[in-house]
Design a protein around this motif. Structure first.
Motif, PDB file in Angstrom:
ATOM      1  N   GLY A 209       5.379  -6.109  -3.202  1.00 57.30           N
ATOM      2  CA  GLY A 209       4.049  -6.158  -3.822  1.00 57.30           C
ATOM      3  C   GLY A 209       3.879  -7.333  -4.764  1.00 57.30           C
ATOM      4  N   VAL A 210       4.729  -8.365  -4.584  1.00 56.75           N
ATOM      5  CA  VAL A 210       4.648  -9.525  -5.481  1.00 56.75           C
ATOM      6  C   VAL A 210       4.033 -10.746  -4.771  1.00 56.75           C
ATOM      7  N   GLY A 211       4.090 -10.764  -3.426  1.00 60.94           N
ATOM      8  CA  GLY A 211       3.680 -11.946  -2.660  1.00 60.94           C
ATOM      9  C   GLY A 211       2.274 -12.444  -2.990  1.00 60.94           C
ATOM     10  N   LEU A 212       1.290 -11.554  -2.921  1.00 63.57           N
ATOM     11  CA  LEU A 212      -0.093 -12.005  -3.171  1.00 63.57           C
ATOM     12  C   LEU A 212      -0.321 -12.319  -4.645  1.00 63.57           C
TER      13      LEU A 212
ATOM     14  N   ASP B 238      -5.135 -13.440  10.763  1.00 64.71           N
ATOM     15  CA  ASP B 238      -4.239 -12.707  11.673  1.00 64.71           C
ATOM     16  C   ASP B 238      -5.028 -11.639  12.408  1.00 64.71           C
TER      17      ASP B 238
ATOM     18  N   ASN C  26       3.068 -12.506   5.309  1.00 67.35           N
ATOM     19  CA  ASN C  26       2.236 -11.301   5.350  1.00 67.35           C
ATOM     20  C   ASN C  26       1.516 -11.175   6.693  1.00 67.35           C
TER      21      ASN C  26
ATOM     22  N   SER D  43      -7.010  -9.750   9.328  1.00 69.02           N
ATOM     23  CA  SER D  43      -7.436 -10.243   8.010  1.00 69.02           C
ATOM     24  C   SER D  43      -7.544 -11.753   8.038  1.00 69.02           C
TER      25      SER D  43
ATOM     26  N   HIS E  44       1.114   0.316   1.546  1.00 72.03           N
ATOM     27  CA  HIS E  44       1.923   1.013   2.549  1.00 72.03           C
ATOM     28  C   HIS E  44       3.292   1.374   2.006  1.00 72.03           C
TER      29      HIS E  44
END
Ligand code: ADP
Length: 569
Positions: free
Chosen positions: A517-520, A487, A457, A544, A508
């Protein structure tokens, strides 16, 4: 002065009579001051002196207080003290236990005497020690003072010694009596505080004498005059009688302490109550003649125990039911995951494969428009495959077996960094890993997934035209380690920061930043499964800082939970 060798002399007879008289007083009275004063009066009478006193050794071991006496002016009894030093006859008597006599204080060279003696006209003194009880310091000294210089005879001294010993025995009897009374008071207070009834069961007469509380436990306002073992049994519910009887028999035959819980019916309202009886047989050589004991109404405790047992039983049933339904839904999820991974993939691959064939082999027939649609089929199929992979990864993080162990997170970070830097078409990027990182307690696979998602990310959401910069650092927070992935990308608005950790939440479009939309959601589920915490600090347009916190691997569970750590990254 009379002849000491003559046992029938009036003086000796008087002394013997005084001893007998004092013996009577000592037996009759429980008042120490009365006894001591009477002792002084009688000893004065026996020796023909009108001054006598008892000085009591104080707890400091050297000061003697005039506790009682006769013939003294005001301000002496209960007030005057003597310091029993080496240079006093009192000190000497205490130290040696031997009688000390000063026939003439004015000519005394060995000792000095307290000024109140001289002020009260004492000219001669005889001291005898009053010993203490077994293992105790002396009680004090019996002192006979004479207003004339006087040579106390051996007979006088022998009399004083017997007299002082009688006094010592009396003082000790009163001390023991006082201690017994204190113990009785303590026992009474304890019985009251514990709401315990007490009783004494005379085995020879079969009568039980009871305290008031005992009777009220059995439901009597006015105590029944006679109360036998049968009266007790009459109140015990029939089912519990045998147990009580046999416990009682064992206690009597073995002479051992015994306790039993029984249900009784109360006299006044016939209410069912639980009581606990504790007794101990008392008597010679295993042949007890009585039982002494206490009884308590334990109904409230029993009810609480029963309620707890019932609640536990219900809870067990509920837990059992939930476990079954959880197992069922887990099985369904397994079936679902299997379907997704195998059954959905096959038609998807077929769709993608056939669309490619169309593109490769039937291009002329398809025409431009047809080729565009076929390409869209291929892309949609690819995207769906990624989605399936991500969903499966998410499901695995939630449900796979985990093994927490000490893990060096550096390896996963290095691997992720290397992958990012290898990706083609990326403009120069700087990744600062501040190695080494502290070890954490984690599951190796899950920690790897968390790190991979955070790192990809950080690389993905970069700002146009700004060289990518990622900093990984760690800080110790008490028994935890917090790891930051920072980052310099596009940043996240405060209002969206919480929801991006939910599955399928994206900020986005696919064009700008592709993703599922699954990573976090994997990060959240993974960290939670490893008993950790996570979060993000970010400003839109400024990058972030994602963080997660896990137990440090070098602390044991007894370490304090101090979360105010210091920065070591
Ligand atoms: P994905 O990356 O597949 O979109 P994630 O669950 O990993 O899904 O992230 C959810 C959303 O959180 C992203 O779509 C993005 O909007 C936001 N996000 C995640 N990481 C960052 C980051 N480092 N900088 C800015 N936004 C981010």
């Amino acid at each position: 002065m009379s002849d000491p060798s003559n046992e029938d002399s009036p003086l000796v007879i008087r002394q013997q009579r005084v001893l007998a008289q004092f013996g009577e007083v000592a037996l009759r009275s429980d008042d120490l001051d009365e006894i001591l004063t009477e002792a002084c009066r009688l000893v004065g009478e026996a020796l023909g002196t009108d001054l006598a006193k008892v000085v009591e050794l104080q707890p400091n071991g050297t000061t003697l207080l005039v506790r009682a006496g006769v013939g003294w002016k005001d301000g002496v009894i209960g007030v005057a003290t003597i310091e029993a030093g080496e240079d006093t006859s009192e000190g000497y008597a205490l130290k040696t236990g031997e009688p000390m006599v000063s026939p003439d204080i004015a000519r005394e060279t060995r000792f000095r005497y307290a000024s109140f003696l001289v002020e009260n006209g004492a000219k001669a003194v005889a001291n005898v020690i009053i010993i203490g009880g077994k293992g105790r310091p002396p009680f004090g000294i019996l002192q006979v003072d004479s207003r004339q210089p006087r040579q106390f005879t051996d007979n006088d001294v022998a009399f004083l010694r017997s007299y002082a010993n009688l006094l010592a025995a009396t003082v000790d009897r009163l001390r023991v009596l006082g201690e017994m009374r204190d113990n009785e008071t303590r026992l009474r207070l304890a019985l009251e505080a514990g709401e315990l009834g007490s009783f004494e069961f005379d085995l020879t007469t079969n009568q039980v004498s009871r305290s008031k509380r005992y009777d009220s436990i059995f439901g009597y306002d006015v105590a029944p005059r006679m109360w036998s073992h049968e009266d007790v049994i009459r109140h015990v519910v029939p089912e519990d009688r045998e147990q009580l009887e046999s416990a009682l028999k064992t206690a009597i035959s073995e002479g051992s302490e015994w306790h039993v819980q029984s249900r009784i019916r109360r006299n006044d309202d016939d209410a069912l109550r639980w009581v606990e009886i504790r007794t101990r047989p008392d008597g010679e050589n295993h042949a007890p003649t009585r039982l002494v004991g206490v009884i308590a109404d334990i109904t409230a405790r029993k009810e609480a125990e029963q309620a707890l047992a019932a609640a536990n039983a219900t809870l067990e049933i509920q837990v059992g039911q939930r476990t079954i339904s959880l197992a069922e839904s887990n099985a369904q999820l397994d079936a679902f995951a299997y379907t997704v991974s195998h059954d959905l993939r096959a038609p998807l691959r077929a769709m993608e494969g056939f669309a490619r064939i169309l593109l490769d082999d039937f291009a002329p027939k398809l025409g431009k428009e047809g080729a565009r649609f076929a390409t869209r089929i291929v892309n949609a199929a690819k995207r769906m495959e990624v989605l399936i992979d991500d969903l499966l990864a998410f499901s695995r993080v939630q449900r796979s077996d985990i093994a927490l162990q000490a893990i060096d997170p550096s390896r996963a970070f290095k691997r992720a960094a290397a992958e990012l830097l290898l990706q083609p078409g990326r403009e120069p990027a700087k990744i600062d890993l501040s190695l080494p990182l502290p070890f954490v307690r984690a599951d190796r696979t899950i920690l790897g997934q968390v790190i991979e998602n955070l790192m990809s990310n950080a690389a993905k959401f970069r700002r146009e035209g700004v060289p990518l910069q990622i900093v990984v650092r760690a800080e110790r927070r008490g028994r935890h380690v917090r790891i930051w992935v920072e980052d310099n990308g596009i940043g996240i608005e405060l209002e969206h920061q919480a929801r991006i950790f939910n599955v399928f939440e994206r900020l986005h479009g696919q064009e700008a930043y592709p993703g599922t939309g699954v990573g976090l959601a994997i990060v959240k589920a993974g960290i939670e499964r490893m008993n950790g915490t996570f979060g993000v600090e970010s400003t839109l347009g400024h990058g972030s800082k994602f963080w997660f916190e896990l137990d440090a691997a070098d602390v044991d569970d007894s370490a304090s939970d101090d979360r105010g750590g210091k920065h070591i990254g």
